[in-house]
Motif scaffolding. Structure first.
Motif, PDB file in Angstrom:
ATOM      1  N   LEU A   5      -2.283  -6.686  -2.683  1.00  0.00           N
ATOM      2  CA  LEU A   5      -1.348  -5.606  -2.378  1.00  0.00           C
ATOM      3  C   LEU A   5      -1.453  -5.152  -0.926  1.00  0.00           C
ATOM      4  CD1 LEU A   5      -1.773  -3.497  -5.639  1.00  0.00           C
ATOM      5  CD2 LEU A   5       0.024  -5.152  -5.104  1.00  0.00           C
ATOM      6  N   PHE A  73       3.171  -3.526   1.026  1.00  0.00           N
ATOM      7  CA  PHE A  73       2.198  -3.660  -0.045  1.00  0.00           C
ATOM      8  C   PHE A  73       2.038  -5.125  -0.482  1.00  0.00           C
ATOM      9  CE2 PHE A  73       3.673   0.712  -0.230  1.00  0.00           C
ATOM     10  CZ  PHE A  73       2.499   1.424  -0.336  1.00  0.00           C
ATOM     11  N   TRP A 108       0.313  -0.583  -6.610  1.00  0.00           N
ATOM     12  CA  TRP A 108      -0.737   0.060  -5.824  1.00  0.00           C
ATOM     13  C   TRP A 108      -1.271   1.289  -6.569  1.00  0.00           C
ATOM     14  CZ3 TRP A 108      -3.616  -0.652  -1.469  1.00  0.00           C
ATOM     15  CH2 TRP A 108      -4.263   0.474  -0.945  1.00  0.00           C
ATOM     16  N   THR A 238      -1.504   6.423  -0.072  1.00  0.00           N
ATOM     17  CA  THR A 238      -1.158   5.089   0.415  1.00  0.00           C
ATOM     18  C   THR A 238      -1.382   4.972   1.923  1.00  0.00           C
ATOM     19  OG1 THR A 238       1.153   5.587   0.942  1.00  0.00           O
ATOM     20  CG2 THR A 238       0.657   4.943  -1.350  1.00  0.00           C
TER      21      THR A 238
END
Length: 264
Positions: A5, A73, A108, A238
């Motif tokens: 990812l 990702f 994710w 993230t």
């Protein structure tokens, strides 16, 4: 599930510089239509892995902080069609990327370590991850990304409430733009364990704030000052969120979230 990812730009044809549209703003210095190469992209020939950005080392200074904060990702390197090989290949590449990128982002969240969550919820998250991973392997044309996002979001909401010990509204979708949230010892602890899902935190002062177990799914951290903030135990953070904010060597981050190079 063994799925990378993390973006590997050397194995992608520069899809993030071609597929999305750019609108001239504080994030992008120019307007660019969708499915059109950015003028800063050095388009390489088909069959070569590189399609480097000509201003990659100075994106923010040249007016492209939105590019710095972008992350596919790992979806880009999974697209086998090459947009440089003609209209048919381009259509296939853009369509695949439009589905794979959001699915990878969803994965994710589903692959975040959740040791504090109840066992039944961890099992539910694992089943959801297996399901979404399977979607990335099958025909992409029929995947309803919005429905997948909504279903997974409901699961992650229950996980968040269980881990944080609260299901209250907290600061979900709150407008905290430019707010000073770090003044005083008490206020620095006030956001720990709360939900900041979808909150607008652009330009907010979060220096020294303890965000332990705060749910940051979808929070907008563009320009937020995270120097000295503790984000090591946050939920659903993230790389793009972090890259869009300001931080330094004293900013704590989860192990799996890359530290921006300029943070020290």
């Amino acid at each position: 599930m063994d799925l990378d990812l993390l973006a590997d730009c050397g194995r992608c044809s520069g899809l993030c510089c071609v597929a999305p549209a750019f609108a001239r703003s504080a994030d992008f210095a120019l307007d660019k239509p969708a499915e059109t190469p950015c003028p800063n992209l050095r388009v390489s020939v088909p069959g070569r892995p590189d399609a480097p950005c000509g201003i990659h080392g100075s994106l923010s200074e040249r007016g492209f902080p939105g590019c710095v904060a972008y992350d596919c990702f790992g979806a880009g390197q999974r697209v086998t069609a090459d947009w440089r090989e003609g209209p048919g290949a381009a259509r296939a590449a853009f369509d695949a990327f439009a589905v794979l990128r959001p699915l990878h982002e969803i994965l994710w969240y589903l692959t975040e370590p959740l040791d504090d969550a109840p066992e039944d919820l961890r099992a539910e998250v694992a089943r959801a991850a297996s399901w979404v991973s399977g979607l990335t392997e099958g025909p992409l044309a029929g995947v309803d990304v919005a429905s997948v996002r909504a279903e997974v979001g409901e699961v992650l909401g229950r996980v968040s409430a269980a881990v944080r010990g609260s299901s209250g509204p907290g600061h979900a979708r709150a407008d905290l733009v430019g707010r000073d949230l770090g003044s005083g010892r008490a206020s620095r602890r006030a956001l720990a364990g709360t939900t900041l899902r979808g909150a607008l935190l652009m330009g907010a002062d979060l220096r020294g704030v303890d965000l332990g177990r705060a749910d940051l799914l979808g929070a907008d951290l563009r320009g937020a000052d995270l120097r000295g903030a503790a984000l090591g135990q946050t939920l659903f953070l993230t790389g793009p969120q972090v890259a869009a904010a300001r931080g330094d060597a004293t900013t704590g981050l989860p192990d799996r979230v890359p530290r921006p190079s300029g943070w020290g």
